[in-house]
Design a protein around this motif. Structure first.
Motif, short mmCIF file in Angstrom:
data_model
loop_
_atom_site.label_atom_id
_atom_site.label_comp_id
_atom_site.label_asym_id
_atom_site.label_seq_id
_atom_site.Cartn_x
_atom_site.Cartn_y
_atom_site.Cartn_z
N LEU A 184 14.28 -4.63 -18.17
CA LEU A 184 13.07 -5.02 -19.19
C LEU A 184 12.16 -5.75 -18.50
CD1 LEU A 184 12.80 -5.80 -22.16
CD2 LEU A 184 14.27 -7.46 -21.76
N SER A 185 10.88 -5.14 -18.75
CA SER A 185 9.71 -5.63 -18.04
C SER A 185 8.92 -6.63 -19.29
CB SER A 185 8.63 -4.64 -17.71
OG SER A 185 9.30 -3.94 -16.75
N THR A 186 8.03 -7.44 -18.74
CA THR A 186 7.27 -8.46 -19.62
C THR A 186 6.01 -8.42 -19.15
OG1 THR A 186 7.59 -10.63 -18.18
CG2 THR A 186 9.17 -9.96 -20.12
N GLY A 187 5.01 -8.53 -19.98
CA GLY A 187 3.70 -8.55 -19.78
C GLY A 187 2.74 -7.75 -20.93
N ALA A 188 1.82 -8.85 -21.25
CA ALA A 188 0.94 -8.38 -22.71
C ALA A 188 -0.13 -7.23 -21.94
CB ALA A 188 0.15 -9.49 -23.03
N GLU A 189 -0.08 -7.10 -20.65
CA GLU A 189 -1.21 -6.18 -19.86
C GLU A 189 -0.53 -4.87 -19.65
OE1 GLU A 189 0.78 -8.45 -18.66
OE2 GLU A 189 0.67 -8.29 -16.36
N LEU A 190 0.52 -4.68 -20.21
CA LEU A 190 1.18 -3.58 -19.69
C LEU A 190 1.17 -2.50 -20.59
CD1 LEU A 190 4.37 -5.00 -18.18
CD2 LEU A 190 2.24 -4.56 -17.08
N ALA A 191 0.64 -1.14 -19.96
CA ALA A 191 0.75 0.18 -20.81
C ALA A 191 1.55 0.94 -20.47
CB ALA A 191 -0.85 0.73 -21.13
N GLN A 201 -5.81 -3.59 -19.05
CA GLN A 201 -4.52 -2.96 -18.77
C GLN A 201 -4.14 -2.26 -17.49
OE1 GLN A 201 -3.92 -0.54 -22.66
NE2 GLN A 201 -2.75 -2.51 -23.34
N ILE A 202 -2.96 -2.29 -17.40
CA ILE A 202 -2.29 -1.61 -16.12
C ILE A 202 -0.95 -0.74 -16.59
CG2 ILE A 202 -3.02 -2.91 -14.35
CD1 ILE A 202 -0.41 -4.19 -14.03
N TRP A 203 -0.92 0.21 -16.03
CA TRP A 203 0.58 0.96 -16.39
C TRP A 203 1.62 0.29 -16.05
CZ3 TRP A 203 -3.44 5.16 -15.04
CH2 TRP A 203 -3.88 5.63 -16.18
N GLU A 204 2.63 0.40 -16.52
CA GLU A 204 3.82 -0.39 -16.38
C GLU A 204 4.68 0.02 -15.60
OE1 GLU A 204 7.37 -1.93 -16.32
OE2 GLU A 204 7.70 -0.12 -17.79
N SER A 205 4.94 -0.09 -14.29
CA SER A 205 5.80 0.41 -13.29
C SER A 205 6.98 -0.05 -13.05
CB SER A 205 4.95 0.70 -12.07
OG SER A 205 4.48 -0.62 -11.46
N ASN A 206 7.28 -1.64 -13.25
CA ASN A 206 8.29 -2.21 -12.65
C ASN A 206 9.80 -1.49 -13.28
OD1 ASN A 206 6.79 -3.51 -11.08
ND2 ASN A 206 7.13 -5.39 -12.08
N SER A 207 9.61 -1.39 -14.57
CA SER A 207 11.10 -0.93 -15.32
C SER A 207 11.41 0.32 -14.84
CB SER A 207 10.86 -1.01 -16.83
OG SER A 207 10.00 0.29 -17.27
N THR A 250 15.09 -8.51 -15.48
CA THR A 250 13.73 -8.71 -15.83
C THR A 250 12.76 -8.62 -14.98
OG1 THR A 250 13.47 -11.01 -16.13
CG2 THR A 250 14.76 -9.89 -18.03
N SER A 251 11.42 -8.39 -15.45
CA SER A 251 10.37 -8.51 -14.26
C SER A 251 9.16 -9.36 -15.01
CB SER A 251 9.88 -7.20 -13.79
OG SER A 251 8.81 -6.62 -14.47
N GLY A 252 8.58 -9.93 -14.25
CA GLY A 252 7.49 -10.93 -14.71
C GLY A 252 7.81 -12.16 -15.82
N GLY A 253 6.85 -12.94 -15.97
CA GLY A 253 6.98 -13.86 -16.65
C GLY A 253 7.86 -15.04 -16.18
N VAL A 254 7.83 -15.23 -14.80
CA VAL A 254 8.77 -16.30 -14.32
C VAL A 254 7.95 -17.32 -13.35
CG1 VAL A 254 10.90 -15.33 -14.47
CG2 VAL A 254 9.58 -14.95 -12.13
N SER A 255 6.44 -16.93 -13.26
CA SER A 255 5.71 -17.71 -12.30
C SER A 255 5.23 -19.08 -12.90
CB SER A 255 4.27 -16.90 -12.34
OG SER A 255 4.70 -15.69 -11.64
N MET A 256 4.25 -19.87 -12.20
CA MET A 256 3.65 -21.15 -12.79
C MET A 256 2.63 -21.04 -13.73
SD MET A 256 5.85 -22.11 -10.59
CE MET A 256 6.68 -21.02 -9.55
N PRO A 301 10.05 -11.67 -9.99
CA PRO A 301 8.73 -11.67 -10.43
C PRO A 301 8.24 -10.28 -10.75
CG PRO A 301 9.21 -11.80 -7.92
CD PRO A 301 10.64 -11.81 -8.70
N GLY A 302 7.01 -10.56 -11.26
CA GLY A 302 6.42 -8.94 -11.78
C GLY A 302 5.43 -8.45 -11.03
N ASN A 303 5.14 -8.93 -10.00
CA ASN A 303 4.24 -8.32 -8.80
C ASN A 303 5.29 -7.00 -8.57
OD1 ASN A 303 1.41 -9.07 -8.41
ND2 ASN A 303 2.37 -10.99 -7.93
N PRO A 304 4.94 -5.76 -8.49
CA PRO A 304 5.50 -4.75 -8.29
C PRO A 304 6.44 -4.58 -6.88
CG PRO A 304 3.70 -4.05 -9.50
CD PRO A 304 3.50 -5.31 -9.04
N VAL A 305 5.58 -5.28 -5.86
CA VAL A 305 6.14 -5.11 -4.52
C VAL A 305 7.09 -6.30 -4.44
CG1 VAL A 305 5.87 -5.38 -2.04
CG2 VAL A 305 4.18 -4.14 -3.36
#
Ligand code: AMP
Ligand code: MG
Length: 401
Positions: A184-191, A201-207, A250-256, A301-305
């Motif tokens: 499951l990915s999180t991010g309002a910017e993900l298409a 927006q950026i295309w959602e790659s992590n999931s 999950t990816s994203g949504g765990v930073s500061m 974390p959400g950064n793909p790498v």
């Protein structure tokens, strides 16, 4: 941002905490046709010799070798023996039986002459060529002896393993099942890929990437897709997945920052810990359990790498543990680095690189958003916490991907 080393949790300790929580999945009996990819939870032994009886390796004639002392030799054919014939008569000296591949060897015969060395006769056969005594006979037990372990506990079942399981007569096997992992990915910017990009927006790659990584690691992935940065939506979506998952990523949504739905949604439960791990990329990490069944959850974390490296270091070993396999940080090889490297103090770096023989070349783009550089890499250079500069030509540790 600067981090004093004391803020940060060592990579090894983070993995140790994960492996102390994650348990091997309970073994269950599966039908052979559903066992592909699972890991054996028993030693499998042969209940009989294989082959179970002496049989012919070729289409030809069962003979007594001594009768071919002079060729051509003409011998009467007493009967046809086909594979699966329920009974077979013995032959005596001077006699022969026409025999097919896989048919039981008649008692008294010690050799099979291939049909190609004969005239193919049915009442009498003329044998033109001599063969060695014992030719073209498959002896009982020459593949496997009764009681032999043909597959050991801890073996992953692939096509050939399915073959030997069926070959020793097994219809069901005790296995640790393939772990089912919700991604499951999180991010309002993900298409969603395949849809147009809006502003910002950026295309959602992590999931997609993490689901594929789960499959490569022997798991079954459910790609849930992505949710927006609303902790309530995140928690509802997560909740709906728990019934069918042995683990969640999950990816994203765990930073500061603000708008960190994973951290905000899970923190109140008290069962998931959010920490800074002494690594780059991938410093913000979360791990814990959720739901009535205490399902392990990896909040990457959400950064793909960063999410990919986190998967390799933490999730893949955990999936191995769930399958009853030995689990540790990925093993490394040594290679000579052909460029100078820099690494932040107090953090272990995992730099994307290309490995060729005993030489390793770091990728140009080392940003944790630079997915193209990751895709072009086939290795990670590991730079220890206390090293900040690596001169060109240094021998370094490398994780082949
Ligand atoms: P976050 O961890 O949510 O703060 O995200 C960190 C960075 O990774 C941001 O630049 C995000 O846009 C990006 N990112 C987060 N999730 C994804 C995803 N699923 N696919 C691609 N990029 C992502
Ligand atoms: Mg985000």
């Amino acid at each position: 941002m600067r981090h004093s080393p004391s803020d940060l949790k060592p990579v090894d300790r983070h993995l140790a905490d994960i492996l102390a929580t994650v348990r091997p999945l309970a073994p269950l009996e599966l039908d052979l046709e559903r066992a592909l990819g699972a890991v054996l939870a028993e030693d499998v032994t042969a209940p009989v010799d294989l082959p179970p009886f002496d049989n012919s390796a070729m289409d030809g004639y069962a003979v007594v070798a001594a009768d071919l002392a002079l060729v051509p030799a003409t011998l009467p054919v007493t009967e046809d023996v086909a594979a699966g014939d329920p009974s077979v008569h013995a032959i005596g000296p001077g006699l022969t039986a026409r025999i097919m591949t896989g048919a039981p060897l008649p008692a008294g015969a010690d050799t099979v002459v291939p049909v190609e060395y004969t005239d193919g006769g049915t009442a009498h056969v003329v044998v033109h060529r001599q063969v060695e005594r014992g030719n073209a006979i498959r002896r009982a037990g020459e593949d496997v002896r009764v009681g032999d372990v043909v597959l050991a506990e801890g073996t992953r079942i692939g096509a050939a393993q399915i073959g030997i399981l069926a070959g020793v007569g097994r219809r069901r096997v005790l296995v640790r099942p393939v772990p089912r992992v919700a991604v499951l990915s999180t991010g309002a910017e993900l298409a969603e890929p395949g849809t147009p990009l809006g502003y910002g927006q950026i295309w959602e790659s992590n999931s997609f990437m993490l689901a594929a990584a789960v499959r490569e690691a022997g798991g079954e992935a459910f790609r849930v897709g992505s949710v927006t940065d609303d902790p309530r939506v995140f928690m509802e979506t997560l909740d709906a997945q728990l019934v069918r998952a042995d683990a969640v990523i999950t990816s994203g949504g765990v930073s500061m920052g603000a708008y960190e739905p994973v951290k905000e949604g899970l923190s109140p439960l008290g069962t998931v810990k959010f920490e800074k791990v002494a690594m780059q990329p991938g410093m913000p990490q979360g791990f814990g359990v959720v739901g009535d069944d205490q399902i392990p959850i990896f909040t990457l974390p959400g950064n793909p790498v960063s999410s990919y490296v986190s998967f390799v270091l933490f999730v893949r070993p955990a999936l191995r543990r769930m399958q009853g396999l030995p689990a540790s940080l990925p093993s490394t090889v040594q290679a000579v680095c052909d460029a100078r490297l820099r690494s932040p103090k107090g953090r272990r770096s995992y730099l994307r690189a290309v490995l060729s023989g005993d030489k390793v070349t770091p990728a140009r783009g080392q940003g944790s958003h630079q997915l193209a550089a990751l895709a072009a890499a086939d290795a990670l250079i590991v730079v220890p916490e206390d090293v900040t500069e690596v001169p060109e030509g240094t021998t370094v540790e490398v994780i082949p991907l």
